[in-house]
Design an enzyme around this catalytic site. Structure first.
Site, short mmCIF file in Angstrom:
data_model
loop_
_atom_site.label_atom_id
_atom_site.label_comp_id
_atom_site.label_asym_id
_atom_site.label_seq_id
_atom_site.Cartn_x
_atom_site.Cartn_y
_atom_site.Cartn_z
N ASP A 288 48.21 75.46 42.15
CA ASP A 288 48.60 76.63 42.92
C ASP A 288 49.53 76.19 44.04
OD1 ASP A 288 46.63 75.40 44.45
OD2 ASP A 288 45.64 77.27 45.01
N HIS B 273 33.50 40.19 32.95
CA HIS B 273 32.17 40.76 33.12
C HIS B 273 31.26 40.02 32.16
CE1 HIS B 273 29.02 43.64 32.17
NE2 HIS B 273 29.61 44.02 31.06
N TYR C 260 22.38 46.01 32.33
CA TYR C 260 22.10 46.88 31.18
C TYR C 260 21.68 46.03 29.99
CZ TYR C 260 26.86 45.77 29.52
OH TYR C 260 28.00 45.12 29.09
#
Ligand code: FAD
Length: 818
Positions: free
Chosen positions: A550, A222, A256
């Site tokens: 469950d 990256h 960013y």
């Protein structure tokens, strides 16, 4: 005093050593191939942006803990977290809307934030051209983790508590005996161990292979670059201040930004730019050289300027003053991506004592390390972490080809606006039920879950919308995605006639052996001591009384059970506790299931079977092994949709024939195939909880409204004492109906009580039989009374809702028991 060896001193290994020693573990050794201060993994150059809000509640809670913890940690006199705030901007309408959704997620998970206009965005981040953005989301508590400092601070603290950190030790093998780890081999000797944790970052698959454990992650490069020093970054550099303005995300272009000191530490500051806009750049972890042989840092590969060029152009548009600057340095840094983008945390079921703490961002590092430490210490976590269970991937999802394809996809989609129902764009179909060809013929709209292709509705039922004269409220574009009015027709015909539901993906376990009753009595909460042919809804609790899962337990013979379960973790948990006279097998893949539900279900099935399917002979919550046509079936008289009917199970090879038999016989009754979309609506109208979505280990049965499945008088079972010691619940899972019959919500939205956020939605759907949006939500117990007015925040709008008495539909159960 168990001996723990942690492999890797990146942010995860260091945080884990700190968390373990804080819990009293004394014999903790951290082995690291590089030099300690900056050993050369992903942490060594992570810019450390911490945006906490995620669709995942677990990740958001991990990130909140990272901020809290690093804010209190100090290294060389400085805090390890800089609370500069976070700003995400929108340049498209889709993103602007998504920021509203994100503001809701933040509120649901306890992160403070506000939506801001373009002028305020530019005020917060003055370089930003307000004309390029439509708005933003500002989170003042986000900021920068100083990852290397946080490592060193935790090394110091853990060392004071007795941990050993040995750098320049390369792990080359993991020793095992009798299915357990016994030690770790390095180039400088062997370290005996009772627990080994792989916190090896993107080398995870290499270390995993040493122990014979699959680690399904893909290392990808990256790009990160820094500009030349800039004027206009007032405050940066003064007294060594690293950053002043918020960290910035421009997700429409996968970018960013953060501020940095210049290399000397006292010149003008500069801007760091990270991008996910480039092609995926997978890296083979076996080819990464260790620190002493790597030209730079092992995880820092040469910058490929061409890949960065479009991101630089876009940066010039958003932050025009940067157009005059240039990229001064950059690199392609490697870190881990999993097929679903979530970390891998927990003990391997293949090798006991071998733990994974992998694929973790700096953002989530403290919370993830806390979760692993809690698992190692108490066997459970405070924040429900089932999404990070390393066993969540089925065998078919662990092939290198799959991990690579989906890992690359995770990279590409990392900043995309992702609808909660959106199926992965690659690698499909992977798992299909035997009915798949028929489902295709009927025009199924497939979505994916657990690798399974699952029909959500069938285009073949489209004419029914007109025929039934259904008038449905218009949906907004978000809730209209992966939805069709056909679902309403399928729900209606399930209530009025009969429908076939593919229940194959429901996990099935077979439990056999002379000790099976005693074992299941001890492991689950309800009383299973009933005659063969009985079915019981029961819960797997943890030692704290939290709901692990469950189960629908069918006793088919004195020593043979079929369990309807949830995640692979259920198998793992049961196998781990099973005595020698009990065998447990996952039979999901080799079998299949059709739910035949609706008032005409008996008319459909009875003529096809030699068994008596009358209410008297085959009552509710009973099981029979019989035949339908030529096909041997296990029939369970249960219903998740609140209508008469059966789940019919058979072997996968004869599944298609079972479907065809029911389909042909059902033509005279107007049988339809129906999908998950109708199913979800019908189950919520009946108040049937879905584990993971509605209730987890964080909740007790009483809080979740499933206290009826706990029989404390039956004798001891896991969780019983803890439940007995609990006081009255502070919160409850309740049913909400939306006051406006045209309104719908999707799940995870914040719930406001008396004007303040007091809970969140778990599952939601439109209730076609009740003519309203239905949502289940966690709220304070004081607000759980039916009739209490609340509001659900949907894309920034407050949708009025009311706590309802449940179930909404057929509370007398008259439709099921007949
Ligand atoms: P690492 O830091 O890689 O640590 C693993 C350690 O294990 C290494 O030190 C390695 O030497 C050691 N090791 C491996 N094999 C062996 C062996 N056989 N023997 C001994 N030791 C071994 N995350 C964020 O949250 N925010 C960001 O802004 C951010 N930006 C990023 C930017 C870039 C360019 C990159 C590359 C990553 C970024 N990340 C960010 C991701 C983040 O850096 C990683 O996810 C995180 O640092 C992983 O930490 P770790 O401890 O798991 O792995």
């Amino acid at each position: 005093n168990s001996r723990v060896v942690i492999i890797g001193a990146g942010i995860v290994g260091c945080s884990l050593a700190d968390e373990l020693t804080a819990r009293g573990w004394r014999d903790v050794t951290v082995l690291e191939q590089g030099p300690l201060a900056a050993p050369g993994g992903s942490t060594s150059h992570a810019p450390g942006l911490v945006f906490r809000t995620s669709p995942s509640r677990a990740l958001t809670q991990y990130a909140r803990y990272t901020v809290e913890k690093f804010s209190s940690l100090r290294h060389a006199g400085q805090a390890c977290f800089l609370p500069v705030g976070g700003l995400e901007v929108a340049t498209t309408e889709a993103r602007r809307l998504d920021l509203h959704r994100k503001a809701g997620l933040a509120a649901s998970w306890g992160v403070e934030g506000e939506l801001v206009d373009p002028a305020r965005c530019a005020e917060l981040f003055p370089m930003l051209d307000p004309d390029t953005v439509l708005g933003g989301f500002h989170t003042p508590g986000d900021g920068l983790a100083r990852a290397t400092a946080a490592c060193l601070a935790q090394i110091e603290r853990a060392s004071r508590r007795g941990a050993r950190f040995l750098d320049r030790h390369t792990v080359t093998g993991v020793e095992r005996e009798g299915g357990r780890v016994t030690g770790v081999v390095t180039d400088r000797g062997t370290f005996p161990a009772d627990h080994v944790v792989s916190a090896a970052g993107f080398w995870g698959p290499v270390v995993g292979a040493m122990a014979g454990v699959d680690v399904p992650l893909l290392p990808l490069a990256h790009q990160y670059a820094k500009t030349a020093p800039l004027s206009g970054l007032e405050g940066v550099g003064a007294d060594g201040v690293e950053a002043v303005r918020p960290i910035l995300r421009h997700q429409d272009h996968d970018l960013y930004y953060r501020e940095h000191l210049d290399p000397t530490g006292n010149g003008p500051g500069r801007i760091g730019i990270g991008t996910y806009a480039h092609r995926p750049l997978p890296v083979d972890p076996y080819t990464i050289l260790p620190y002493d042989q790597a030209p730079k840092m092992p995880s820092s590969l040469p910058f490929t300027a061409d890949d960065f060029a479009p991101s630089w152009t876009e940066t010039g548009r958003l932050l025009p003053t940067l157009a005059d600057s240039q990229v001064e340095e950059g690199f392609n840094g490697v870190f881990s991506f999993t097929p679903d983008g979530m970390p891998l945390l927990g003990e391997s079921s293949a090798v006991r004592g071998f733990w994974l703490a992998e694929a973790v961002w700096v953002t989530h590092s403290a919370g993830a390390a806390r979760a692993v430490a809690e698992l190692m210490t108490d066997g459970r976590t405070t924040v429900d972490s089932h999404e990070c269970d390393p066993h969540r991937f089925e065998k078919a999802q662990r092939s290198p080809a799959y991990v690579r394809e989906r890992g690359e996809r995770s990279f590409v989609e990392v900043y995309d606006v992702i609808h909660p129902l959106q199926p992965p764009g690659t690698g499909r179909p992977l798992r299909t039920s035997p009915f798949y060809p028929r489902q295709q013929e009927l025009g199924a709209h497939f979505l994916e879950s657990g690798g399974w292709e699952r029909p959500h509705w069938y285009e073949a039922n489209a004419p029914l919308v007109e025929e039934l004269g259904l008038r449905l409220p218009e949906r907004d574009s978000w809730s209209a995605r992966h939805w069709s009015p056909i679902a309403a027709a399928e729900a209606r015909l399930t209530r009025e006639k009969v429908a076939l539901y593919d229940m194959t993906p429901l996990r099935r376990l077979e439990v056999t052996g002379p000790g099976s009753l005693a074992f299941l009595q001890r492991m689950t909460s309800n009383n299973l001591k009933k005659r063969p042919g009985s079915v019981t809804y029961t819960l797997l609790l943890d030692e704290n009384g939290g709901i692990r899962s469950d189960l629908t337990a069918a006793r088919l013979a004195p020593d043979r059970w079929q369990l309807g379960a949830n995640s692979p973790a259920d198998l793992e948990w049961l196998v781990r506790h099973a005595p020698d006279d009990v065998q447990i097998r996952d039979i999901t893949s080799g079998t299949c299931c059709i739910g035949v539900w609706g008032p005409l279900a008996r008319e459909l099935v009875q003529p096809l079977t030699p068994a008596d399917f009358s209410h008297e002979a085959f009552g509710y919550f009973k099981a029979r092994e019989t035949y339908v046509g030529h096909i041997p079936v296990t029939a369970l008289r249960v219903s998740y949709v609140g209508e008469l009917g059966w789940e019919l199970y058979t072997e996968a090879d004869v599944g298609l024939r079972l479907w065809d038999t029911l389909w042909e016989a059902g033509q005279r009754l107007g049988v339809i195939a129906a999908g998950r979309s109708a199913f979800n609506s019908l189950r919520l109208e009946k108040g049937y909880r879905a584990w993971a979505a509605d209730m987890t280990t964080e909740h007790t049965p009483e809080e979740a409204g499933v206290g009826f499945a706990v029989r404390s008088a039956k004798g001891d079972f896991v969780g019983r004492d803890a439940l007995a010691a609990r006081g009255a619940p502070a919160r409850k899972l309740v049913c909400l109906t939306l006051d406006d019959p045209a309104a719908v919500v999707m799940g995870s939205e914040p719930v406001h009580v008396d004007g303040v956020v007091a809970g969140y939605v778990t599952s939601a759907s439109y209730g076609y039989s009740v003519g309203r949006g239905v949502a289940y939500a966690w709220v304070p117990a004081a607000a759980a009374e039916p009739g209490t007015p609340v509001a659900v925040e949907y894309f920034g709008e407050k949708v009025a809702a009311t706590v309802a008495a449940e179930p909404l539909f057929d509370p007398e159960m008259a439709r099921i028991r007949r």
